[in-house]
Motif scaffolding. Structure first.
Motif, short mmCIF file in Angstrom:
data_model
loop_
_atom_site.label_atom_id
_atom_site.label_comp_id
_atom_site.label_asym_id
_atom_site.label_seq_id
_atom_site.Cartn_x
_atom_site.Cartn_y
_atom_site.Cartn_z
N ASN A 36 -100.05 -44.39 54.12
CA ASN A 36 -99.04 -43.99 55.10
C ASN A 36 -97.95 -43.15 54.45
O ASN A 36 -97.85 -43.08 53.23
CB ASN A 36 -98.39 -45.22 55.74
N LYS A 42 -96.27 -52.65 58.55
CA LYS A 42 -96.40 -53.90 59.35
C LYS A 42 -95.14 -54.75 59.27
O LYS A 42 -94.80 -55.46 60.21
CB LYS A 42 -97.61 -54.70 58.89
N MET A 45 -92.76 -53.58 61.99
CA MET A 45 -93.06 -53.93 63.38
C MET A 45 -93.18 -55.44 63.59
O MET A 45 -93.31 -55.91 64.72
CB MET A 45 -94.35 -53.26 63.82
N SER A 46 -93.10 -56.21 62.51
CA SER A 46 -93.40 -57.64 62.61
C SER A 46 -92.31 -58.41 63.34
O SER A 46 -91.15 -57.99 63.38
CB SER A 46 -93.57 -58.22 61.21
N GLY A 47 -92.73 -59.55 63.88
CA GLY A 47 -91.78 -60.46 64.53
C GLY A 47 -90.93 -59.75 65.57
O GLY A 47 -89.73 -60.02 65.68
N GLY A 134 -104.17 -41.86 50.37
CA GLY A 134 -105.23 -42.79 50.80
C GLY A 134 -106.31 -42.90 49.74
O GLY A 134 -106.81 -41.89 49.23
N THR A 168 -104.51 -54.57 47.60
CA THR A 168 -103.69 -55.22 48.63
C THR A 168 -103.70 -54.33 49.88
O THR A 168 -102.66 -54.02 50.44
CB THR A 168 -102.23 -55.40 48.14
N GLY A 170 -104.85 -54.88 52.85
CA GLY A 170 -104.77 -55.52 54.16
C GLY A 170 -106.12 -55.66 54.85
O GLY A 170 -107.18 -55.41 54.25
N ASP A 182 -110.52 -50.43 54.85
CA ASP A 182 -111.15 -49.53 53.86
C ASP A 182 -111.67 -50.29 52.63
O ASP A 182 -112.72 -49.96 52.09
CB ASP A 182 -110.15 -48.48 53.35
N ALA A 366 -104.54 -57.52 67.41
CA ALA A 366 -104.58 -58.77 66.63
C ALA A 366 -103.54 -58.71 65.53
O ALA A 366 -103.48 -57.74 64.78
CB ALA A 366 -105.97 -58.97 66.03
N GLU A 367 -102.74 -59.76 65.40
CA GLU A 367 -101.72 -59.74 64.34
C GLU A 367 -102.34 -59.93 62.97
O GLU A 367 -101.78 -59.48 61.98
CB GLU A 367 -100.64 -60.80 64.60
N VAL A 368 -103.47 -60.59 62.89
CA VAL A 368 -104.14 -60.71 61.59
C VAL A 368 -105.65 -60.59 61.75
O VAL A 368 -106.19 -60.68 62.85
CB VAL A 368 -103.82 -62.05 60.86
N PHE A 409 -97.05 -63.79 56.18
CA PHE A 409 -96.28 -63.08 55.16
C PHE A 409 -96.15 -63.94 53.90
O PHE A 409 -96.25 -63.44 52.78
CB PHE A 409 -94.89 -62.68 55.67
N ALA A 412 -99.17 -63.58 51.92
CA ALA A 412 -99.24 -62.26 51.28
C ALA A 412 -98.29 -62.21 50.07
O ALA A 412 -98.65 -61.73 48.99
CB ALA A 412 -98.87 -61.17 52.29
#
Ligand SMILES: Cc1cc2nc3c(=O)[nH]c(=O)nc-3n(C[C@H](O)[C@H](O)[C@H](O)COP(=O)(O)OP(=O)(O)OC[C@H]3O[C@@H](n4cnc5c(N)ncnc54)[C@H](O)[C@@H]3O)c2cc1C
Length: 426
Positions: A36, A42, A45-47, A134, A168, A170, A182, A366-368, A409, A412
């Protein structure tokens, strides 16, 4: 420790930023590659853009909501616990608060503050961050000896060499965030098994016409239970038939169900080979036993008997919901006129409301991601691959998924931290 060890971290999310910063602080030369154009998408945008960073509990309280991954997470969460996460953010200048649900948020309610703190910390530690970068492949460098691998990380524009890689990247939920799964392909090529991925913490599609018509209504306190069905479709009873049970709030929507209770049980539903092979029911009145609810509609004489059933039910929930449940159980009459058969149907609807589910909103919402790198192939203390030396795997790319509440989190952060500590130790 070898000061010049070069570590490449792939993916600048929660796990990647912690891992990169910690590894740099421990003396490694660290390059962090992110596809990105910014870090921690994430997190931002979380919570609901407030970022629920962890949960107010101990290490055990975190790991026990991770089902099969519980034992795997114990060493890393034990060493970098919710207390450590809160202390870390406080030291970085992010004041935190605990809400009545146990969720921990930044006091400012601003997820950007959390992202910025992690970002600035790792840059200060000396991490070489490369955005818009990427990774397309990961392979063992030919220069490596049989004992210890060196790596080539292939990006869209160049091939980078390093001693150690920490993956890492995701999972594959909310792919618009850059998480398109990926890493599964590279890791599969390196011999890792990827446990079938599926959406978890995902809104459920279905419900009845009357449920969807009540879109926007929240049940503040209810219990969602997922039960197994027999091959012929009969709902199984008894404790053994319960796959998961979750008490929290639930939101009725135009497509079905959302809110913590629905999202938390969704992973157990997507684990079924077909979603109609499991049954979802909701206890709308978890504080009352079935006998107590039944009692509201029996032995009523005089004025009590003249009350409408719906007015009694509306005493404990929104009127529109009460009216719908009463209508669905064919109980719209005065209490004294309610036949025993209808009364039992009404009580059953209030305590075991069946919600037909036909699907989920998929990875898009989906959050996860449930599934991912098989845990048996990763050392739980170090996050090093058991198949490839100098390859570490942390965060949601692993086969771990927990409940809503800051647990994901925390996992993670803990696994990212463990990878950095181990990768910089000799
Ligand atoms: C809407 C939403 C709300 C959430 N809210 C919460 C919450 O409040 N609390 C909570 O605990 N959890 C929450 N979660 C879950 C949480 O965001 C994840 O569990 C967590 O982000 C996982 O961290 P990670 O570092 O493993 O992966 P990610 O944060 O997903 O980071 C992976 C990074 O890798 C990058 N990447 C992927 N492929 C490549 C590639 N090929 N090359 C380079 N970079 C790559 C991605 O762009 C991404 O930046 C939420 C999730 C969503 C979708």
């Amino acid at each position: 420790m070898n000061q010049r060890k070069h570590i490449i971290v792939i993916g600048a999310g929660a796990a990647g930023m912690i891992a990169a910063g910690e590894a740099a602080r421990r003396g490694a030369r660290v390059t962090l590659l992110e596809k990105n154009n910014k870090t921690g998408v994430k997190i931002l945008m979380s919570g609901g853009t407030r970022c629920n960073i962890t949960h107010d509990t101990d290490a055990r309280g975190i790991t026990e909501v991770f089902g099969h991954a519980r034992r795997f997470l114990q060493p890393s969460v034990g060493r970098f616990s919710p207390t450590d996460v809160v202390q870390m953010f406080n030291k970085l200048g992010v004041a935190t608060k605990i809400e009545s649900t146990g969720k921990v948020f930044p006091e400012s309610n601003r997820a950007v503050e959390v992202r910025d703190a992690l970002h600035q910390d790792m840059i200060q530690a000396g991490v070489d961050l490369r955005l818009n970068c990427g990774v397309t492949d990961l392979r063992i460098a030919e220069s490596g000896s049989g004992e210890t691998n060196h790596w080539e990380v292939v990006t869209e524009t160049e091939t980078l060499a390093c001693d150690v890689v920490i993956v890492t990247a995701g999972g594959q939920s909310w792919p618009g965030c850059g998480t398109t799964g990926d890493a599964y392909a590279w890791l599969r090529k390196l011999g890792h098994k990827i446990v079938q991925t599926r959406p978890a913490l995902v809104p459920l599609v279905g419900g009845t016409d009357w449920m969807r018509a009540l879109s926007g209504i929240t049940l503040d306190d209810c219990v969602a239970t997922v039960r197994t069905k027999t091959n012929t479709g009969e709902i199984q009873t008894g404790k053994k038939a319960v796959l998961i049970q979750r008490r929290s709030s639930l939101l009725l929507t135009h497509f079905g169900l959302s809110g913590p209770a629905a999202m938390d049980v969704s992973g157990s539903m997507t684990a079924a080979s077909r979603i109609d092979q499991v049954h979802l029911e909701v206890d709308v009145l978890p504080n009352e036993s079935e006998a107590e609810v039944e009692n509201w509609f029996t032995n009523r004489s005089g004025n009590d008997g003249r009350r409408r059933v719906s007015s009694i039910v509306a005493g404990v929930m929104p009127q529109r919901l009460a009216d719908s449940i009463v209508a669905a159980s064919d109980s719209d009459c005065h209490v004294s006129d309610l036949p025993a058969k209808n009364r039992r149907r009404l009580v059953s609807c209030l305590k075991r409301l069946p919600v037909p589910i036909t699907g989920t909103r998929g990875f898009a919402k989906a959050e996860v991601t449930a599934g991912g790198v098989k845990l048996a192939e990763v050392n739980p203390s170090t996050m090093e691959s058991r198949l490839q030396k100098n390859l570490y795997i942390a965060g949601e790319v692993l086969d771990v998924d927990g409940w809503i509440g800051g647990y994901n989190f925390q996992a993670a952060f803990s696994t990212g931290h463990a990878a950095a500590v181990a990768a910089t130790s000799e």
